[in-house]
Design a protein around this motif. Sequence first.
Motif, PDB file in Angstrom:
ATOM      1  N   LEU A  17      -9.229 -11.747 -17.692  1.00 56.85           N
ATOM      2  CA  LEU A  17      -7.922 -11.199 -17.321  1.00 56.85           C
ATOM      3  C   LEU A  17      -8.073 -10.069 -16.306  1.00 56.85           C
ATOM      4  CD1 LEU A  17      -6.030 -11.154 -20.742  1.00 56.85           C
ATOM      5  CD2 LEU A  17      -5.548 -12.587 -18.750  1.00 56.85           C
ATOM      6  N   GLN A  18      -9.080  -9.230 -16.510  1.00 58.83           N
ATOM      7  CA  GLN A  18      -9.343  -8.153 -15.542  1.00 58.83           C
ATOM      8  C   GLN A  18      -9.691  -8.746 -14.180  1.00 58.83           C
ATOM      9  OE1 GLN A  18     -12.433  -5.983 -17.631  1.00 58.83           O
ATOM     10  NE2 GLN A  18     -11.016  -4.308 -18.090  1.00 58.83           N
ATOM     11  N   LEU A  19     -10.465  -9.821 -14.184  1.00 61.59           N
ATOM     12  CA  LEU A  19     -10.835 -10.481 -12.936  1.00 61.59           C
ATOM     13  C   LEU A  19      -9.591 -11.026 -12.237  1.00 61.59           C
ATOM     14  CD1 LEU A  19     -12.854 -11.645 -10.910  1.00 61.59           C
ATOM     15  CD2 LEU A  19     -13.143 -13.602 -12.444  1.00 61.59           C
ATOM     16  N   ARG A  20      -8.712 -11.654 -12.989  1.00 56.10           N
ATOM     17  CA  ARG A  20      -7.479 -12.185 -12.396  1.00 56.10           C
ATOM     18  C   ARG A  20      -6.640 -11.063 -11.791  1.00 56.10           C
ATOM     19  NH1 ARG A  20      -4.451 -15.552 -16.646  1.00 56.10           N
ATOM     20  NH2 ARG A  20      -2.847 -15.382 -15.060  1.00 56.10           N
ATOM     21  N   LEU A  21      -6.572  -9.926 -12.486  1.00 58.36           N
ATOM     22  CA  LEU A  21      -5.837  -8.779 -11.956  1.00 58.36           C
ATOM     23  C   LEU A  21      -6.476  -8.285 -10.654  1.00 58.36           C
ATOM     24  CD1 LEU A  21      -3.640  -6.609 -12.172  1.00 58.36           C
ATOM     25  CD2 LEU A  21      -5.227  -5.294 -13.603  1.00 58.36           C
ATOM     26  N   SER A  22      -7.787  -8.205 -10.629  1.00 53.17           N
ATOM     27  CA  SER A  22      -8.485  -7.764  -9.413  1.00 53.17           C
ATOM     28  C   SER A  22      -8.252  -8.741  -8.269  1.00 53.17           C
ATOM     29  CB  SER A  22      -9.982  -7.625  -9.681  1.00 53.17           C
ATOM     30  OG  SER A  22     -10.228  -6.563 -10.567  1.00 53.17           O
ATOM     31  N   GLU A  23      -8.254 -10.032  -8.574  1.00 52.20           N
ATOM     32  CA  GLU A  23      -7.994 -11.036  -7.533  1.00 52.20           C
ATOM     33  C   GLU A  23      -6.571 -10.904  -7.004  1.00 52.20           C
ATOM     34  OE1 GLU A  23     -11.018 -14.604  -8.985  1.00 52.20           O
ATOM     35  OE2 GLU A  23      -8.983 -14.525  -9.792  1.00 52.20           O
ATOM     36  N   LEU A  29      -3.540  -6.761  -1.135  1.00 59.90           N
ATOM     37  CA  LEU A  29      -4.098  -5.988  -0.023  1.00 59.90           C
ATOM     38  C   LEU A  29      -4.221  -6.847   1.232  1.00 59.90           C
ATOM     39  CD1 LEU A  29      -6.836  -3.948  -1.922  1.00 59.90           C
ATOM     40  CD2 LEU A  29      -4.807  -3.020  -0.772  1.00 59.90           C
ATOM     41  N   ARG A  30      -4.617  -8.086   1.062  1.00 59.77           N
ATOM     42  CA  ARG A  30      -4.724  -8.983   2.233  1.00 59.77           C
ATOM     43  C   ARG A  30      -3.350  -9.259   2.835  1.00 59.77           C
ATOM     44  NH1 ARG A  30      -9.731 -12.610   0.393  1.00 59.77           N
ATOM     45  NH2 ARG A  30     -11.332 -11.188   1.162  1.00 59.77           N
ATOM     46  N   GLN A  31      -2.346  -9.378   1.968  1.00 59.47           N
ATOM     47  CA  GLN A  31      -0.982  -9.575   2.470  1.00 59.47           C
ATOM     48  C   GLN A  31      -0.530  -8.346   3.259  1.00 59.47           C
ATOM     49  OE1 GLN A  31       0.992 -12.270   2.507  1.00 59.47           O
ATOM     50  NE2 GLN A  31       2.401 -11.039   3.723  1.00 59.47           N
ATOM     51  N   GLN A  32      -0.813  -7.149   2.743  1.00 57.80           N
ATOM     52  CA  GLN A  32      -0.480  -5.918   3.471  1.00 57.80           C
ATOM     53  C   GLN A  32      -1.189  -5.887   4.820  1.00 57.80           C
ATOM     54  OE1 GLN A  32      -1.670  -2.655   0.969  1.00 57.80           O
ATOM     55  NE2 GLN A  32       0.367  -2.427   0.056  1.00 57.80           N
ATOM     56  N   GLU A  33      -2.445  -6.295   4.803  1.00 57.72           N
ATOM     57  CA  GLU A  33      -3.238  -6.307   6.042  1.00 57.72           C
ATOM     58  C   GLU A  33      -2.613  -7.254   7.071  1.00 57.72           C
ATOM     59  OE1 GLU A  33      -7.942  -6.991   7.261  1.00 57.72           O
ATOM     60  OE2 GLU A  33      -7.287  -7.288   5.202  1.00 57.72           O
ATOM     61  N   ARG A  34      -2.216  -8.451   6.628  1.00 57.99           N
ATOM     62  CA  ARG A  34      -1.575  -9.409   7.549  1.00 57.99           C
ATOM     63  C   ARG A  34      -0.252  -8.855   8.086  1.00 57.99           C
ATOM     64  NH1 ARG A  34      -3.680 -13.033   3.877  1.00 57.99           N
ATOM     65  NH2 ARG A  34      -1.756 -13.155   2.668  1.00 57.99           N
ATOM     66  N   THR A  35       0.522  -8.220   7.221  1.00 61.22           N
ATOM     67  CA  THR A  35       1.799  -7.641   7.651  1.00 61.22           C
ATOM     68  C   THR A  35       1.567  -6.579   8.709  1.00 61.22           C
ATOM     69  OG1 THR A  35       2.771  -8.076   5.478  1.00 61.22           O
ATOM     70  CG2 THR A  35       3.860  -6.425   6.842  1.00 61.22           C
ATOM     71  N   VAL A  75      -6.205  -0.101   4.753  1.00 58.06           N
ATOM     72  CA  VAL A  75      -5.979  -1.265   3.882  1.00 58.06           C
ATOM     73  C   VAL A  75      -7.174  -2.206   3.957  1.00 58.06           C
ATOM     74  CG1 VAL A  75      -4.559  -3.337   3.587  1.00 58.06           C
ATOM     75  CG2 VAL A  75      -3.465  -1.119   3.920  1.00 58.06           C
ATOM     76  N   GLN A  76      -7.719  -2.362   5.136  1.00 55.01           N
ATOM     77  CA  GLN A  76      -8.890  -3.226   5.306  1.00 55.01           C
ATOM     78  C   GLN A  76     -10.077  -2.692   4.510  1.00 55.01           C
ATOM     79  OE1 GLN A  76     -10.170  -3.544   9.408  1.00 55.01           O
ATOM     80  NE2 GLN A  76     -10.311  -5.769   9.205  1.00 55.01           N
ATOM     81  N   GLU A  77     -10.265  -1.392   4.518  1.00 57.83           N
ATOM     82  CA  GLU A  77     -11.355  -0.767   3.749  1.00 57.83           C
ATOM     83  C   GLU A  77     -11.129  -0.968   2.243  1.00 57.83           C
ATOM     84  OE1 GLU A  77     -14.809   1.086   2.780  1.00 57.83           O
ATOM     85  OE2 GLU A  77     -14.167   0.501   4.789  1.00 57.83           O
ATOM     86  N   ARG A  78      -9.881  -0.750   1.797  1.00 60.65           N
ATOM     87  CA  ARG A  78      -9.577  -0.965   0.375  1.00 60.65           C
ATOM     88  C   ARG A  78      -9.773  -2.423  -0.013  1.00 60.65           C
ATOM     89  NH1 ARG A  78      -4.116   1.657   0.568  1.00 60.65           N
ATOM     90  NH2 ARG A  78      -3.481  -0.149  -0.646  1.00 60.65           N
ATOM     91  N   ALA A  79      -9.410  -3.337   0.874  1.00 57.06           N
ATOM     92  CA  ALA A  79      -9.578  -4.767   0.599  1.00 57.06           C
ATOM     93  C   ALA A  79     -11.065  -5.118   0.507  1.00 57.06           C
ATOM     94  CB  ALA A  79      -8.900  -5.611   1.673  1.00 57.06           C
ATOM     95  N   SER A  80     -11.868  -4.499   1.341  1.00 58.18           N
ATOM     96  CA  SER A  80     -13.312  -4.728   1.288  1.00 58.18           C
ATOM     97  C   SER A  80     -13.890  -4.243  -0.037  1.00 58.18           C
ATOM     98  CB  SER A  80     -13.990  -4.017   2.457  1.00 58.18           C
ATOM     99  OG  SER A  80     -15.385  -4.132   2.370  1.00 58.18           O
ATOM    100  N   MET A  81     -13.463  -3.057  -0.477  1.00 58.00           N
ATOM    101  CA  MET A  81     -13.941  -2.537  -1.761  1.00 58.00           C
ATOM    102  C   MET A  81     -13.446  -3.409  -2.917  1.00 58.00           C
ATOM    103  SD  MET A  81     -13.785   1.649  -1.203  1.00 58.00           S
ATOM    104  CE  MET A  81     -12.149   1.728  -1.812  1.00 58.00           C
TER     105      MET A  81
END
Length: 139
Positions: A17-23, A29-35, A75-81
């Motif tokens: 469940l934690q993994l699903r939340l992280s995904e 974050l990727r959606q924010q990055e695309r926006t 956002v890109q840095e946060r997405a990488s982490m």
Amino acid sequence: MESRADKLGRIVSLVKLQLRLSEWQLAQLRQQERTMQDEQAWLVGTLNEGKAPAGSSSDSIARRLNKTSVGARAVQERASMQLDKVRSETRRVKQLEEVARVALADKLRDAEKRSLEDITGTHAAVRDLTRRPASRNKP
């Protein structure tokens, strides 16, 4: 008392469940990055056209582009982490699943052993009852 296999099974469920939340967080974050990238592309196109939208100047658009670029990098840095976190959690889930699988196999083996002991114990008791008395005149 609950068995180790049952406890490990619940732990695996929680970690999944934690993994699903992280995904999900990574997807957000990727959606924010695309926006932000889309907004950057629009702002660059607006500056290149030379015609600012009504109520905007090229300076305000440039400031907005700068702010969007900084935000996109953050956002890109946060997405990488977050991607690193997802990968480590995926490894952890696989390791825990293996430990839980081994514990469940041990539990099943123990249950089978107890069952066999019960069966053989019963048969031994039956053999003892039906055993013929030994002859006293043994050669």
